[in-house]
Each structure stands twice: as structure tokens, then as C-alpha cells.
Scaffold this active site. Structure first.
Site, PDB file in Angstrom:
ATOM      1  N   SER A  70     -25.380  -1.666  17.176  1.00 20.88           N
ATOM      2  CA  SER A  70     -24.302  -0.201  17.927  1.00 20.88           C
ATOM      3  C   SER A  70     -25.305   0.797  18.302  1.00 20.88           C
ATOM      4  O   SER A  70     -24.979   2.069  18.407  1.00 20.88           O
ATOM      5  CB  SER A  70     -22.730   0.272  17.379  1.00 20.88           C
ATOM      6  OG  SER A  70     -21.888  -0.767  17.621  1.00 20.88           O
ATOM      7  N   LYS A  73     -26.088   1.979  21.508  1.00 21.42           N
ATOM      8  CA  LYS A  73     -25.451   2.866  22.261  1.00 21.42           C
ATOM      9  C   LYS A  73     -25.912   4.038  22.683  1.00 21.42           C
ATOM     10  O   LYS A  73     -25.385   5.159  23.420  1.00 21.42           O
ATOM     11  CB  LYS A  73     -23.870   3.324  21.538  1.00 21.42           C
ATOM     12  CG  LYS A  73     -22.993   1.684  21.434  1.00 21.42           C
ATOM     13  CD  LYS A  73     -21.612   2.151  21.096  1.00 21.42           C
ATOM     14  CE  LYS A  73     -20.664   1.137  21.262  1.00 21.42           C
ATOM     15  NZ  LYS A  73     -20.471  -0.537  19.950  1.00 21.42           N
ATOM     16  N   SER A 130     -17.741   4.079  17.788  1.00 23.61           N
ATOM     17  CA  SER A 130     -18.538   2.898  18.691  1.00 23.61           C
ATOM     18  C   SER A 130     -17.641   2.237  18.917  1.00 23.61           C
ATOM     19  O   SER A 130     -17.564   0.870  19.063  1.00 23.61           O
ATOM     20  CB  SER A 130     -19.147   2.356  17.353  1.00 23.61           C
ATOM     21  OG  SER A 130     -20.324   1.613  17.991  1.00 23.61           O
ATOM     22  N   LYS A 232     -26.529   7.862  14.840  1.00 21.38           N
ATOM     23  CA  LYS A 232     -25.506   6.075  14.715  1.00 21.38           C
ATOM     24  C   LYS A 232     -25.865   5.820  14.078  1.00 21.38           C
ATOM     25  O   LYS A 232     -27.109   5.287  13.536  1.00 21.38           O
ATOM     26  CB  LYS A 232     -26.181   6.349  15.863  1.00 21.38           C
ATOM     27  CG  LYS A 232     -25.716   4.688  17.041  1.00 21.38           C
ATOM     28  CD  LYS A 232     -23.960   5.424  17.597  1.00 21.38           C
ATOM     29  CE  LYS A 232     -22.551   4.479  18.042  1.00 21.38           C
ATOM     30  NZ  LYS A 232     -21.718   3.703  16.883  1.00 21.38           N
TER      31      LYS A 232
END
Length: 399
Positions: A70, A73, A130, A232
Site C-alpha cells: 500500500s 497509494k 488504505s 504510509k
């Protein structure tokens, strides 16, 4: 064939099959077990970078290919921020959810095909939950299709120096051709912090309200590491537990990326160790770490994140008694930058700022530039002048 011969042949065949089965089912030698385990284990990699200079302070396997999960992202959000800056997207713009987006596996918001989500809600869903379905919604809005958007992501990665990264989707869901390195993720983190300071505050959000329900984030290290304000987390089985993190102390910002953690806790602990080690290292007197302005409140500043950041008020460095209202014109990574902004705003306002005093409020690791000591009507008038000139401003009651 004679019956006895047929029986003999059958017995021989059975014996051969049993022998083959014994070989296949026999335990692997220790060396073979180790090789199999090593081949399937996620890559353990890490890097510590000074966000101001881009200098790498520490690294291990930083250029070894692995899976971004993720962390992907972050690039989806970078392209979203750039679209906002160009005016091709608006924070309050509603995006329609496609069947393809709605079919994404968790983590997700469980969006229904044909429903809508605003751009700002989508940003918050990515930095907290997420959400894979939401990542695809943004990708399709920006690229026409997720495949076309992934090509744009890869091209943008090359443009900012991410030499070994290939994106294949907007979310980071498993794809054997979607690869990156710890170094490339640090480069992406630095680009978001430096080039998108107006939007970087979103990464500091730990929750947001979605249709009456509170959605909480996965980045638990922010709650316990002083000065950390993003950015993140990520996990798929092939990558292990990943985290790109950034923290500020005494005006110095560091970026730490850890890939391939065995668990979320061990990953978080390693990131904390890297940051601690980096902040203990003295900054060269000849090359002091540059102060990052990190301006958050600017033209068209009306986002949820900016408002929420603004109202978490600390203790002002100075406070006028001329009135119970203040105006806030910016939020910065350093006290000096905020102070400069407050004084420059007072000078710009001239007579409108008569009786008001420049002030700096520290809250959430940021320094907020304000003018205090306004009456309510005068605070509104001052903000109207600044907004007409294209500057960010809002009034708040002094506490």
C-alpha cells in the site's frame, strides 16, 4: 500373458510406485528447506534520509527489488495532489464508483457501484483506511482506467528519480510485476513532503468520519513517536510489513523507510530506532539542515484536514489583549518561518492590523502563524482582504 506373469508385473509396478512415493514424501534436507524459505521470504530493506538535503544517513538493501504494497497509494495521492493544484480536480468534486473499483478486496470502504465519494473523502480514506476500492476510484478519475493510470504512475516515478519502480495498479494489491525499492519509496516520500507541503498534512490524519462512522488508520507509530507526522503503511504477504515515515525535531526532518517487517510492531520499532539514530547525529555546521516551510494554509484552503489542524490550539507565543479573535494565515515546520509569515501579513494588512500582534502557536509538531487581538468584525475583514489577494486565511476565537 500367463496369470502368474501378470501378477508379477503388477507387484513390480506397485513396488516401484511405493518407492517413488517414499522419495517424494521424504523430508527435505536442511539446506533445501532453508533455500525454499529464503526464496519466499519478503525482502528486508531499510533507508534513513535527511529530507532537507536528500542525503542518505543509513541504508540496508535499499536498492533490492521488493513489493510496495500500500505504499503504492503514496503515488496515487501524489498524482491526486497534482491534479488539485492544476485545477483538474476539486476537493468537493464527487467521483462515481465503477464496478471494477467496487470489486477490490479489503482493505476497503465497501463502496457500492454507482455510488459517489468526494475527492477529499477519497484522500482521507487512502491515508487512514488504505482503502483499495477508493484508490481505484481516484485512478480511474485521473487515468480513465486503472491500467492507464498505472502507466502515469510509473512515468511520474521516473520523473522524480524513482529508477527501479514499476506500478501496475493504484492500490498496491499483489501483482508480481509491481516492484520498488526502499530508496525509491524514500524519494517518493521526500517529493510529497517538499513539493506538496500544502497537502502533506493529510498524512497526519489518524481517522475521519465516513457517513457517520469513524474510520481509523493503520499508522500507530504516529501516536507514540514524538514529531512523527506521516506518512504510509503497507502490507501484502510477498512484501511483509512496510512503513514510510517522517518526523521533525528542532526544525530537522528525517524520512525512514522499512520494508519486509515480520510484524507491524517490529516494523514500527525499527522505524523508531532509525529515526532516533538519525536525530542523534549532529548536523554539519557548514551545511545546516534547511528549514522546510511546509505551508499548509494557502489559496483555496478550506479542506477538512486544514481546518482540523488549525483548531487544535496550543499556547500562543504572544497574545494581544486588543480583542478575543485571531486570524491564522499559515502552518509551518519551523518557528522562524511562521514568525516571518505573521509579520509579513501584519505589514500587508497595514491599518487593518492596527492593535493586532503577530503570534506563533505550536501544535501537532507545526508552527501556526497568526495575528491576535482582533474584534470579530475586523478579523473577518482582514481575512476578506487576504483571500481577495489569493492568500489563505480564516478567523478563530482566541483562547
Amino acid at each position: 500373458m500367463h496369470p502368474l506373469a501378470r501378477v508379477s508385473t503388477l507387484l513390480f509396478s506397485l513396488t516401484a510406485l511405493m518407492a517413488l512415493a517414499a522419495v517424494l514424501l521424504a523430508p527435505l534436507p536442511a539446506s533445501a528447506k532453508g533455500s525454499a524459505k529464503k526464496a519466499s521470504a519478503p525482502v528486508a530493506a531499510e533507508i534513513l534520509m535527511d529530507a532537507g538535503s536528500g542525503r542518505v544517513l543509513q541504508a540496508r538493501n535499499a536498492d533490492t527489488l521488493t513489493y510496495p504494497a500500500s505504499l503504492t497509494k503514496m503515488m496515487t495521492l501524489m498524482l491526486t495532489f497534482e491534479a488539485l493544484d492544476r485545477g483538474t480536480l476539486r476537493l468537493d468534486q464527487s467521483l462515481v464508483v465503477s464496478q471494477h473499483a467496487a470489486s477490490m478486496p479489503p482493505s476497503r470502504l465497501w463502496l457500492a457501484p454507482g455510488s459517489t465519494i468526494t475527492v477529499e473523502q477519497a484522500i482521507l480514506a487512502l491515508v487512514t483506511r488504505s482503502a483499495n476500492d477508493v484508490a481505484v476510484v481516484l485512478g480511474e478519475a485521473l487515468g480513465g482506467s486503472e491500467t492507464a493510470f498505472a502507466a502515469k504512475m510509473t512515468a511520474r516515478a521516473r520523473a522524480i528519480g524513482m529508477r527501479r519502480t514499476v506500478f501496475r495498479n493504484a492500490s498496491g494489491l499483489p501483482d508480481r510485476l509491481q516492484r520498488t525499492t526502499a530508496r525509491d519509496m524514500a524519494i517518493l516520500s521526500r517529493a510529497l513532503i517538499r513539493s506538496h507541503a500544502r497537502h502533506y498534512a493529510y498524512f497526519n490524519r489518524r481517522s475521519f468520519d465516513w457517513q457517520g462512522d469513524m474510520v481509523y488508520g493503520h499508522n500507530r507509530l504516529m501516536a507514540r513517536y514524538p514529531g512523527m507526522d506521516g506518512i504510509k503503511t503497507g502490507y501484502i504477504a510477498a512484501s511483509g510489513f512496510n512503513l514510510a515515515a517522517s518526523a521533525v525535531r528542532d526544525g530537522r526532518r528525517l524520512i525512514a523507510v522499512v520494508m519486509g517487517g515480520h510484524s507491524a510492531n517490529s516494523r514500527d520499532d525499527r522505524v523508531a530506532d532509525l529515526l532516533d539514530a538519525g536525530f542523534k547525529r549532529p548536523t554539519s555546521p557548514a551545511k545546516p539542515a534547511p528549514v522546510q516551510p511546509d505551508l499548509l494554509i494557502t489559496k483555496n484552503s478550506a479542506s477538512i484536514t486544514e481546518r482540523n489542524t488549525a483548531v487544535s490550539v496550543g499556547v500562543p507565543a504572544a497574545k494581544s489583549t486588543g480583542g478575543p479573535w485571531a486570524i491564522q494565515v499559515g502552518a509551518f515546520a519551523s518557528h522562524a518561518a511562521a514568525q516571518r509569515s505573521a509579520h509579513a501579513t501584519a505589514k500587508r494588512l497595514g491599518a487593518l492590523a492596527a492593535g493586532a500582534s503577530p503570534a506563533v502557536v505550536r501544535s501537532g509538531g507545526l508552527y501556526k502563524a497568526r495575528l491576535t487581538g482582533f474584534a470579530a468584525a475586523k478579523a473577518d475583514a482582514a481575512c476578506t482582504v487576504l483571500k481577495t489577494a489569493g492568500k489563505g486565511c480564516f478567523a478563530l476565537q482566541d483562547r
